[in-house]
Design a protein around this motif. Structure first.
Motif, PDB file in Angstrom:
ATOM      1  N   PHE A   1      -9.756  -8.410  -2.398  1.00 25.07           N
ATOM      2  CA  PHE A   1      -8.815  -8.570  -3.503  1.00 25.07           C
ATOM      3  C   PHE A   1      -8.345 -10.027  -3.514  1.00 25.07           C
TER       4      PHE A   1
ATOM      5  N   ILE B   1      -3.796   6.683   1.216  1.00 22.24           N
ATOM      6  CA  ILE B   1      -4.806   5.653   0.955  1.00 22.24           C
ATOM      7  C   ILE B   1      -5.704   5.529   2.175  1.00 22.24           C
TER       8      ILE B   1
ATOM      9  N   CYS C   1      -6.007   6.332  -3.246  1.00 23.31           N
ATOM     10  CA  CYS C   1      -7.150   5.439  -3.435  1.00 23.31           C
ATOM     11  C   CYS C   1      -8.025   5.428  -2.185  1.00 23.31           C
TER      12      CYS C   1
ATOM     13  N   ILE D   1     -10.805   2.749  -0.500  1.00 23.37           N
ATOM     14  CA  ILE D   1     -11.389   1.405  -0.557  1.00 23.37           C
ATOM     15  C   ILE D   1     -12.419   1.300   0.557  1.00 23.37           C
TER      16      ILE D   1
ATOM     17  N   CYS E   1      -4.133  -2.427  -8.262  1.00 19.50           N
ATOM     18  CA  CYS E   1      -5.009  -1.271  -8.166  1.00 19.50           C
ATOM     19  C   CYS E   1      -4.157  -0.017  -8.251  1.00 19.50           C
TER      20      CYS E   1
ATOM     21  N   LEU F   1       0.880  -1.167   0.000  1.00 19.25           N
ATOM     22  CA  LEU F   1       0.000   0.000   0.000  1.00 19.25           C
ATOM     23  C   LEU F   1       0.918   1.217   0.000  1.00 19.25           C
TER      24      LEU F   1
ATOM     25  N   ALA G   1      -6.773  -8.337   1.321  1.00 21.59           N
ATOM     26  CA  ALA G   1      -5.873  -8.244   0.170  1.00 21.59           C
ATOM     27  C   ALA G   1      -5.012  -9.494   0.142  1.00 21.59           C
TER      28      ALA G   1
ATOM     29  N   VAL H   1      -8.601   2.907   3.715  1.00 21.05           N
ATOM     30  CA  VAL H   1      -9.138   1.556   3.566  1.00 21.05           C
ATOM     31  C   VAL H   1     -10.192   1.336   4.644  1.00 21.05           C
TER      32      VAL H   1
ATOM     33  N   SER I   1      -0.819  -8.472  -4.053  1.00 17.59           N
ATOM     34  CA  SER I   1      -1.690  -7.378  -4.482  1.00 17.59           C
ATOM     35  C   SER I   1      -1.067  -6.037  -4.106  1.00 17.59           C
ATOM     36  N   TYR I   2      -1.471  -4.985  -4.818  1.00 24.66           N
ATOM     37  CA  TYR I   2      -1.036  -3.662  -4.396  1.00 24.66           C
ATOM     38  C   TYR I   2      -2.152  -2.645  -4.585  1.00 24.66           C
ATOM     39  N   VAL I   3      -2.059  -1.577  -3.781  1.00 22.17           N
ATOM     40  CA  VAL I   3      -2.917  -0.401  -3.913  1.00 22.17           C
ATOM     41  C   VAL I   3      -1.992   0.800  -4.034  1.00 22.17           C
ATOM     42  N   GLU I   4      -2.111   1.527  -5.129  1.00 16.71           N
ATOM     43  CA  GLU I   4      -1.271   2.700  -5.357  1.00 16.71           C
ATOM     44  C   GLU I   4      -1.885   3.945  -4.717  1.00 16.71           C
TER      45      GLU I   4
END
Length: 219
Positions: free
Chosen positions: A151, A125, A143, A145, A157, A121, A133, A127, A137-140
């Motif tokens: 995920f 962000i 974002c 959520i 993402c 992450l 997750a 969440v 997986s990644y979240v840029e």
């Protein structure tokens, strides 16, 4: 004096994948491993991978100072129903985060999250509650959520994306970066299929598949 007891809610594949992470987390806190159990609504075995498997009522009957669960079930709607049942019965939540997860700047995580190995992450962000997750997986950046989002493994993402409550993103899916002030949005309860490449907004309740992702179903 009674001690706290911790549980993975769900003893199927997802729960069994989370249990080793939970075990290491509690070992570092010097919590006895017999204070870590599975809880399952339909237990089929008394012991799985060295840990007791209890029905919910049996879990509630254990003498404990406090009870904590993390819900390891992929379906966000089922996860929410279980969370509400736990709240009604005074059961708290804990999060399980793998040691090699990377969390960078200004990341806020809601309660009850599961972050599997090699999740990243980056920055700025938000969440929601009970996010799951899976591995790689990644979240840029930038974002948002929502609650009870899932995920599957290998989700990518990218930045400026909004994913609303109960959305499910399948293994290997790629979500294109949105724009500042106009994020790409995946609606509440939407399903993104395995390997899909999402280049535009996904309506609430819709299912999309393919590259580029196309709509195949809408509630």
């Amino acid at each position: 004096m009674s001690s706290d007891i911790f549980a993975i809610y769900g003893a199927s594949g997802c729960g069994r994948g989370v249990m080793p992470l939970a075990r290491e987390k509690l070992r570092s806190r010097h919590v006895p491993l017999d204070h870590l159990v599975f809880v399952d609504d339909h237990p089929v075995s008394g012991v799985i991978n060295g840990h007791r498997v209890l029905g919910f009522s049996d879990f509630l009957s254990i003498d404990a100072a406090q009870r904590h669960v993390v819900i390891a079930i992929a379906d966000g709607g089922v996860r929410e129903n279980i969370a509400q049942k736990c709240i009604r019965n005074g059961v708290g939540f804990w999060s399980v985060v793998a040691d090699n997860v990377v969390v960078m700047d200004d990341v806020v995580l809601g309660e009850g999250c599961i972050l599997s190995p090699f999740v990243t992450l980056t920055s700025n962000i938000r969440v929601g509650r009970h996010f799951q997750a899976n591995i790689n997986s990644y979240v840029e950046h930038d974002c948002f959520i929502g609650d009870f989002v899932t995920f599957a493994p290998g989700v990518k993402c990218n930045g400026n994306v909004v994913i609303e409550d109960h959305a499910y993103v399948g293994a290997g899916a790629v979500i294109k970066q949105g724009k500042v002030g106009k994020p790409l949005r995946i609606g509440k309860g939407a399903i993104v299929g395995m390997g899909a490449v999402v280049t535009r907004d996904v309506p609430a309740g819709a299912t999309v598949v393919g590259n580029p992702a196309r709509l195949i179903n809408r509630k």
